[in-house]
Scaffold this active site. Structure first.
Site, PDB file in Angstrom:
ATOM      1  N   ASP A   1      30.068  54.974  38.253  1.00 28.28           N
ATOM      2  CA  ASP A   1      30.518  55.473  36.938  1.00 28.28           C
ATOM      3  C   ASP A   1      30.038  54.510  35.842  1.00 28.28           C
ATOM      4  O   ASP A   1      30.842  53.926  35.132  1.00 28.28           O
ATOM      5  CB  ASP A   1      32.051  55.631  36.901  1.00 28.28           C
ATOM      6  CG  ASP A   1      32.801  54.314  37.089  1.00 28.28           C
ATOM      7  OD1 ASP A   1      32.231  53.374  37.686  1.00 28.28           O
ATOM      8  OD2 ASP A   1      33.958  54.216  36.621  1.00 28.28           O
TER       9      ASP A   1
ATOM     10  N   ASP B   1      28.552  48.549  37.033  1.00 27.59           N
ATOM     11  CA  ASP B   1      27.867  49.560  37.853  1.00 27.59           C
ATOM     12  C   ASP B   1      26.352  49.481  37.618  1.00 27.59           C
ATOM     13  O   ASP B   1      25.561  49.670  38.546  1.00 27.59           O
ATOM     14  CB  ASP B   1      28.316  50.973  37.466  1.00 27.59           C
ATOM     15  CG  ASP B   1      29.796  51.194  37.622  1.00 27.59           C
ATOM     16  OD1 ASP B   1      30.230  51.770  38.613  1.00 27.59           O
ATOM     17  OD2 ASP B   1      30.541  50.762  36.712  1.00 27.59           O
TER      18      ASP B   1
ATOM     19  N   ASN C   1      34.806  55.156  34.164  1.00 28.14           N
ATOM     20  CA  ASN C   1      34.765  54.312  32.971  1.00 28.14           C
ATOM     21  C   ASN C   1      34.625  55.145  31.703  1.00 28.14           C
ATOM     22  O   ASN C   1      35.123  54.780  30.643  1.00 28.14           O
ATOM     23  CB  ASN C   1      33.598  53.329  33.061  1.00 28.14           C
ATOM     24  CG  ASN C   1      33.873  52.202  34.049  1.00 28.14           C
ATOM     25  OD1 ASN C   1      35.016  51.768  34.178  1.00 28.14           O
ATOM     26  ND2 ASN C   1      32.851  51.746  34.742  1.00 28.14           N
TER      27      ASN C   1
ATOM     28  N   THR D   1      31.432  52.589  43.505  1.00 26.96           N
ATOM     29  CA  THR D   1      31.819  51.558  42.527  1.00 26.96           C
ATOM     30  C   THR D   1      32.592  52.180  41.366  1.00 26.96           C
ATOM     31  O   THR D   1      32.700  51.579  40.298  1.00 26.96           O
ATOM     32  CB  THR D   1      30.578  50.791  42.008  1.00 26.96           C
ATOM     33  OG1 THR D   1      29.705  51.719  41.370  1.00 26.96           O
ATOM     34  CG2 THR D   1      29.859  50.073  43.130  1.00 26.96           C
TER      35      THR D   1
ATOM     36  N   PHE E   1      41.583  49.577  38.434  1.00 26.21           N
ATOM     37  CA  PHE E   1      41.156  50.798  37.753  1.00 26.21           C
ATOM     38  C   PHE E   1      40.637  51.897  38.691  1.00 26.21           C
ATOM     39  O   PHE E   1      41.049  53.059  38.578  1.00 26.21           O
ATOM     40  CB  PHE E   1      40.068  50.490  36.698  1.00 26.21           C
ATOM     41  CG  PHE E   1      39.535  51.732  36.042  1.00 26.21           C
ATOM     42  CD1 PHE E   1      40.276  52.406  35.085  1.00 26.21           C
ATOM     43  CD2 PHE E   1      38.304  52.272  36.412  1.00 26.21           C
ATOM     44  CE1 PHE E   1      39.811  53.573  34.508  1.00 26.21           C
ATOM     45  CE2 PHE E   1      37.831  53.444  35.839  1.00 26.21           C
ATOM     46  CZ  PHE E   1      38.584  54.089  34.877  1.00 26.21           C
ATOM     47  N   ASN E   2      39.703  51.576  39.593  1.00 25.84           N
ATOM     48  CA  ASN E   2      39.060  52.641  40.386  1.00 25.84           C
ATOM     49  C   ASN E   2      40.064  53.378  41.268  1.00 25.84           C
ATOM     50  O   ASN E   2      39.929  54.587  41.501  1.00 25.84           O
ATOM     51  CB  ASN E   2      37.932  52.070  41.270  1.00 25.84           C
ATOM     52  CG  ASN E   2      36.735  51.631  40.449  1.00 25.84           C
ATOM     53  OD1 ASN E   2      36.554  52.080  39.318  1.00 25.84           O
ATOM     54  ND2 ASN E   2      35.925  50.747  41.010  1.00 25.84           N
TER      55      ASN E   2
ATOM     56  N   HIS F   1      32.351  42.932  38.812  1.00 23.84           N
ATOM     57  CA  HIS F   1      32.904  43.499  40.057  1.00 23.84           C
ATOM     58  C   HIS F   1      31.876  44.190  40.973  1.00 23.84           C
ATOM     59  O   HIS F   1      31.751  43.870  42.149  1.00 23.84           O
ATOM     60  CB  HIS F   1      33.958  44.560  39.715  1.00 23.84           C
ATOM     61  CG  HIS F   1      34.983  44.159  38.719  1.00 23.84           C
ATOM     62  ND1 HIS F   1      36.137  43.501  39.058  1.00 23.84           N
ATOM     63  CD2 HIS F   1      35.052  44.348  37.375  1.00 23.84           C
ATOM     64  CE1 HIS F   1      36.886  43.302  37.982  1.00 23.84           C
ATOM     65  NE2 HIS F   1      36.241  43.810  36.943  1.00 23.84           N
ATOM     66  N   ASP F   2      31.211  45.219  40.411  1.00 25.05           N
ATOM     67  CA  ASP F   2      30.574  46.220  41.276  1.00 25.05           C
ATOM     68  C   ASP F   2      29.411  45.731  42.142  1.00 25.05           C
ATOM     69  O   ASP F   2      29.281  46.189  43.289  1.00 25.05           O
ATOM     70  CB  ASP F   2      30.129  47.422  40.426  1.00 25.05           C
ATOM     71  CG  ASP F   2      31.320  48.193  39.880  1.00 25.05           C
ATOM     72  OD1 ASP F   2      32.438  48.025  40.416  1.00 25.05           O
ATOM     73  OD2 ASP F   2      31.137  48.969  38.920  1.00 25.05           O
TER      74      ASP F   2
HETATM   75  C1  BDR Z   1      36.296  48.476  38.126  1.00 30.91           C
HETATM   76  O1  BDR Z   1      36.642  49.325  37.037  1.00 30.91           O
HETATM   77  C2  BDR Z   1      35.578  49.472  36.148  1.00 30.91           C
HETATM   78  O2  BDR Z   1      35.969  49.099  34.858  1.00 30.91           O
HETATM   79  C3  BDR Z   1      34.435  48.620  36.655  1.00 30.91           C
HETATM   80  O3  BDR Z   1      33.206  49.306  36.540  1.00 30.91           O
HETATM   81  C4  BDR Z   1      34.790  48.349  38.102  1.00 30.91           C
HETATM   82  O4  BDR Z   1      34.217  49.302  38.970  1.00 30.91           O
HETATM   83  C5  BDR Z   1      37.047  47.160  38.003  1.00 30.91           C
HETATM   84  O5  BDR Z   1      38.428  47.380  38.015  1.00 30.91           O
HETATM   85 CA    CA Z   2      32.556  50.903  38.210  1.00 32.16          CA
END
Ligand code: BDR
Ligand code: CA
Length: 331
Positions: free
Chosen positions: A23, A28, A50, A133, A173-174, A259-260
């Site tokens: 996303d 990402d 996102n 991701t 979040f994801n 993160h991703d």
């Molecule tokens: C995740 O949420 C999104 O904001 C980032 O792309 C990452 O995948 C982190 O919590």
């Molecule tokens: Ca992401």
């Protein structure tokens, strides 16, 4: 020794065949670059997360063009399975990729729907890695539509979850964005359910991704690579880091957590990580805990059999060197 394997015994396939489900999203975008360099990318699938789906799909096309990636892009789910659609503009801006003046895409989207693409590709080619991701909507729908698919994978390596949250006190979040889809994916690897796959579920959650932060010197190191991609990424990193620093208490973060790409590096460079084999379930309905990954850390004999490799530590300097290597390859 974890789950019968030491860390050094985990050997990555030379160029793993992967589908990246994303996303974009600043991090990402980096995951795409890293996957394009170290993996055979069979396809990229997009999901709302996102930003709305039109925007994340547009962003995936932009990055594919910038790096000349020869892989199809398939548009996926425009909303979570049950939850209301929610996005992360506070982190990624309205476009999902604020912070750089990016060129418009010049290539077209592939016509096939992402879910159909995931199912058909995994049925045709055993041993792929799925690397999600973003929210797990596409993967959850693919597993529901075709339960045989999970059995054909080498594994799922996802960014999501953790022992603490970022969009709520308990949820990352994801997972928070589509807990019902995430529950399908984690449950699909529960070894106590007959017929569930032998493949691996690897979770790069916040515990490990917060160890991998952008710093001003890492941003400069990226910018200095020159060319077109690196300065664009440096601009994205500046925006992303400013958003993180603004949202946290002073001194809590040096910059954004990148993160991703760790979900990709967990497949290509497993030796960089420490991990614990744990039973993990997703809370779908809690008033304060919806989207939480509940990690069974008990030392009791009754603890459920692990369904997940929870990444707990990363060699962040080595991981960033690999990001630099990948970006430099497209510069
Ligand atoms: C995740 O949420 C999104 O904001 C980032 O792309 C990452 O995948 C982190 O919590
Ligand atoms: Ca992401």
């Amino acid at each position: 020794m974890l789950g019968g394997m030491t860390n050094s015994e985990l050997v990555a396939p030379s160029r793993p065949r992967v589908i990246l489900d994303c996303d974009p999203g600043h991090d990402d975008a980096v995951a795409l670059v890293v996957a394009a360099h170290f993996c055979d990318v069979q396809g990229v699938t997009t999901v709302a997360g996102n930003a709305p789906l039109e925007q994340t799909t547009h962003n995936a096309l932009v990055i594919r063009d910038l790096i000349g990636l020869d892989a199809p892009i398939h548009r996926g789910s425009d909303r979570p399975l049950v939850a209301a659609p929610r996005h992360a503009s506070s982190i990624h801006g309205k476009s999902g990729l604020d912070g750089a003046d990016l060129p418009a895409p010049t290539t077209e989207l592939d016509g096939v729907d992402a879910i159909e693409f995931i199912v058909e590709t995994c049925r045709a080619d055993e041993g792929l890695w799925l690397i999600p991701t973003g929210p797990l909507t596409n993967i959850g729908r693919a597993f529901k539509m075709a339960p045989d698919v999970a059995n054909r994978l080498a594994g799922v390596s996802l960014m999501g979850g953790g022992s603490f949250g970022n969009f709520s006190a308990s949820a990352e979040f994801n997972i928070w964005a589509d807990p019902d889809a995430a529950a399908i994916v984690f449950d699909a690897f529960d070894p106590s359910t007959p017929g569930n796959p032998d493949g691996r579920l690897v979770m790069a959650g916040l515990d490990v991704t917060h160890q991998f932060q952008l710093t001003p010197s890492r941003i400069e190191r990226t910018r200095k690579l020159g060319g077109t991609l690196a300065p664009a990424l440096a601009g994205l990193f500046e925006f992303f880091s400013a958003a993180y620093i603004e949202r946290h208490h002073p001194g809590a973060m040096q910059g954004a957590a990148l993160h991703d790409p760790l979900a990709v590096l967990a497949v290509t460079h497993p030796e960089l990580f420490e991990r614990e084999h744990r039973h993990v379930v997703v809370e779908t309905r809690g008033e304060h805990t919806a989207g939480m990954t509940v990690i069974d850390e008990r030392l009791l004999r009754e603890r459920s059999a692990p369904n997940c490799e929870v990444l707990t530590a990363v060699d962040d300097a080595a991981a960033f060197a690999l990001v630099v290597e990948a970006v430099a390859a497209f510069t």
